[in-house]
Design an enzyme around this catalytic site. Structure first.
Site: not given
Length: 367
Positions: A40, A136, A263, A310
């Site tokens: 998965k 769950r 940044y 990014m």
């Protein structure tokens, strides 16, 4: 998303390591136990189709999360049994039957909806999910399990399996594990009609509780060479990480003391420093909280300075290196190494997430 094939950032997957990891785990569990490889989430970031094709002769089947992941394998020519571990609503039944994909059924409500829709489940293979304490999905008592099995059979389904999932099999305190195991064992032993396949063992259970497996195991993160517990429990045998993450220097400059980088100007050089730029960032899955971590250049650990952008990160280098110099973010380089678990510990998360977050922008190559 388009893979960035024309930059040096690359995830290298060693398929032979995955095969060897499967052999290692299987050699430590009881014989005659069926093995399902969990692929998965794109095989935990390694590439579901490529992994499944490579190990298809080593395992009895595959587990995925949803119908689309199962269809991807079928369309790639994978013929082994495929079990979807998550819930597919009844409207997905016709496609599951058509493609011979096994579904997890987790509640009487699912059965009621199938009955309301007038579905004929003839040709459907399904596994019952038991909630033994994970909280769950799954039935929570023997009566519901019996009624669900009977109701599915009445609609024509083949109830092939029943399973549960352990919440704490990878922890030192095994008290909750034992409670879940006892609950599930008692429920299965008292079923009116016991399915052929009974499975509860994930990677952690197969490693640290191998004597408690039933007749089927689901091997996930361990086949990719990761310790399911991170660094909480020691592995009783060796496994090999199958994925390394590499890039290269695309810019190198020498900055004077007092120069701000990145940044937010969160890093300031304290002396003359050599700063290298790498073409990878949070859009690739190398997240912002890895500021202050390190990469490997020429066998040396080099800190990530300034914020992760990014598409780029900046690192402090011990000297000027030429453009194109290889850089390792996970894996080995010149005798130094960085593991997914170390990355996870820096981020305050688990090694599973580190690999699953590697985005499709990062191409995968296979050895």
């Amino acid at each position: 998303m388009i893979s960035s094939l024309h930059r040096p950032t690359l995830a290298k997957v060693d398929l032979s390591a995955i095969s060897e990891n499967i052999e290692q785990v299987v050699s430590h569990i009881p014989k005659q136990v069926q093995t399902f490889a969990v692929v998965k989430a794109n095989a935990y970031g390694h590439g579901a189709v490529e992994v499944a094709k490579h190990v298809s002769k080593q395992v009895d089947g595959f587990c995925v999360s949803n119908l689309d992941e199962a269809l991807e394998l079928r369309q790639a020519g994978i013929e082994q049994p495929i079990l979807i571990l998550g819930v597919v609503l009844p409207d997905g039944v016709p496609l599951a039957i058509q493609e011979n994909i096994s579904l997890t059924v987790a509640s009487l409500e699912w059965l009621a909806l199938a009955q309301k829709q007038g579905l004929d489940l003839t040709g459907l293979t399904c596994h019952i999910k038991v909630d033994s304490g994970m909280g769950r999905i799954g039935v929570r008592n023997l009566k519901d399990a019996d009624n669900l099995i009977a109701g599915l059979k009445a609609l024509g389904a083949d109830v092939e399996g029943i399973f549960t999932h352990f919440a704490t099999a990878d922890e030192a305190d095994d008290s909750k594990f034992k409670r879940q195991l006892s609950f599930f064992t008692d429920l299965v032993d008292n079923l009116t009609a016991r399915p052929r396949l009974v499975h509860a063992s994930n990677s952690a259970t197969s490693i640290w509780h191998a004597t408690t497996v039933f007749n089927t195991v689901r091997l996930g993160v361990v086949i990719y060479g990761l310790n399911p517990s991170g660094s909480v429990l020691e592995l009783p045998y060796n496994i090999q990480p199958a994925l390394s993450l590499e890039t290269a220097l695309i810019h190198v400059k020498t900055l004077p003391a007092g120069q701000e980088v990145g940044y937010g100007a969160t890093y300031t050089t304290t002396a003359e420093e050599v700063i290298g730029t790498l073409p990878i960032g949070y859009a690739d899955g190398w997240t912002r909280d890895l500021q202050g971590f390190h990469v490997i250049v020429d066998g040396q650990l080099c800190p990530i300075v300034g914020r992760v952008s990014m598409d780029q990160i900046t690192v402090r280098l011990p000297k000027v290196y030429p453009l194109g110099t290889p850089v390792t973010l996970m894996g080995e380089n010149g005798g130094a190494s960085i593991t997914a678990t170390e990355v996870a510990e820096k981020r305050g998360t688990i090694n599973y997430e580190v690999l699953c977050l590697l985005s499709d922008r990062v191409p995968r190559s296979y050895d």
